[in-house]
Scaffold this motif. Sequence first.
Motif, PDB file in Angstrom:
ATOM      1  N   ALA A 194     -53.294 -30.859  24.296  1.00 34.32           N
ATOM      2  CA  ALA A 194     -53.376 -32.092  25.107  1.00 34.32           C
ATOM      3  C   ALA A 194     -54.680 -31.972  25.768  1.00 34.32           C
ATOM      4  N   ASN A 235     -46.726 -30.693  16.922  1.00 37.38           N
ATOM      5  CA  ASN A 235     -46.996 -32.100  16.407  1.00 37.38           C
ATOM      6  C   ASN A 235     -45.741 -32.773  15.748  1.00 37.38           C
ATOM      7  N   LYS A 236     -45.339 -33.851  16.018  1.00 35.74           N
ATOM      8  CA  LYS A 236     -44.075 -34.865  15.629  1.00 35.74           C
ATOM      9  C   LYS A 236     -44.180 -34.588  14.002  1.00 35.74           C
ATOM     10  N   HIS A 276     -53.658 -39.340  14.294  1.00 35.12           N
ATOM     11  CA  HIS A 276     -52.751 -39.231  15.290  1.00 35.12           C
ATOM     12  C   HIS A 276     -52.471 -37.919  16.088  1.00 35.12           C
ATOM     13  N   PHE A 292     -47.149 -44.606  13.491  1.00 36.66           N
ATOM     14  CA  PHE A 292     -47.620 -44.338  14.919  1.00 36.66           C
ATOM     15  C   PHE A 292     -48.880 -45.179  15.307  1.00 36.66           C
ATOM     16  N   LEU A 296     -49.613 -31.830  21.251  1.00 39.13           N
ATOM     17  CA  LEU A 296     -48.352 -30.713  21.067  1.00 39.13           C
ATOM     18  C   LEU A 296     -48.830 -29.481  20.160  1.00 39.13           C
ATOM     19  N   ASP A 350     -50.576 -36.165  19.671  1.00 37.78           N
ATOM     20  CA  ASP A 350     -49.937 -36.316  20.515  1.00 37.78           C
ATOM     21  C   ASP A 350     -49.715 -35.017  21.423  1.00 37.78           C
ATOM     22  N   LYS A 362     -58.076 -33.145  24.236  1.00 37.23           N
ATOM     23  CA  LYS A 362     -58.155 -34.505  23.801  1.00 37.23           C
ATOM     24  C   LYS A 362     -59.689 -34.920  23.918  1.00 37.23           C
TER      25      LYS A 362
END
Length: 287
Positions: A216, A244-245, A236, A157, A240, A238, A219
């Motif tokens: 988000a 998260n992924k 990492h 990533f 979410l 994202d 951040k």
Amino acid sequence: MKKTLIHISVGIALHGLIIAGPAQEIAKKHAAASATELEAYLKTNPKAEDKNDAVELLLMAYDMTGNTKSSAALLQEKFNALGSGADVEARNLFMTTRALFELLKEEGNKKGAQKLLADANKKCAGNEAAAQLAQAFSQMESSLKAPSKGETMDLKFTSLEGKSIDLEAMKGKVILVDFWATWCGPCIAELPNVINAYNNYHSKGFEVIGISLDKAEDKAKLQSFIKDKKMPWPQHFDGLGWANKFAKKYGISGIPATYLIGTDGKIVATNLRGAALEEAVKKHIAK
């Protein structure tokens, strides 16, 4: 006079007071001595009125000394003796199953963990709490998606700082993959241990990769936190949260969730806490 559990506890406590050395070593020696006496107590008093208390104390001693093999064997014995159907106490079945399940999972024995859950479902059949227990066991089974010892992880990533990160390219180093968030109290409590291990062993080949489960809108808070706490390792993010992924990919259902990767790219330990993290890093850096 017959030796009781109280005598054992008092004797061990006095023994712990005269041991010199770091607090952790004192605790370990205390726990090891407790385990030895509790094992003897249970062997000579198999039908003692306080047998259940003795078993719980012995499990605590095994946990402190890292004796997972003995813990698993004792929990399996306790599980087998629980009975089934209407005769089994639901909370006891759940707690025993969960404790043994976590041990098996951390050791990478996923087949053993799956068999345990199948046996637990058989035990709860006919119990008034069968539906709730079955749901809990189902959730536990879903967590087996999480990687375990001997397995590898695939992380590639662009970090929060804009750097390209590829776990595969970091072979040869010892790496801690840390799933965490700024809103997670236990994560923050463990952070000093992570920072200490990083500061002490980074120059020798130890790296940390953070996987933030912050959302988000947080951040800026995350970036400020990282700066204030002096966390120089890549993150990492994202935005979410639990979606998260990598959290979804690896079945992360609770944090902190940590995976220590050895120099060969395989997981050597999971969910290390306290001083156990630095001990493991030191051990695997030296290999």
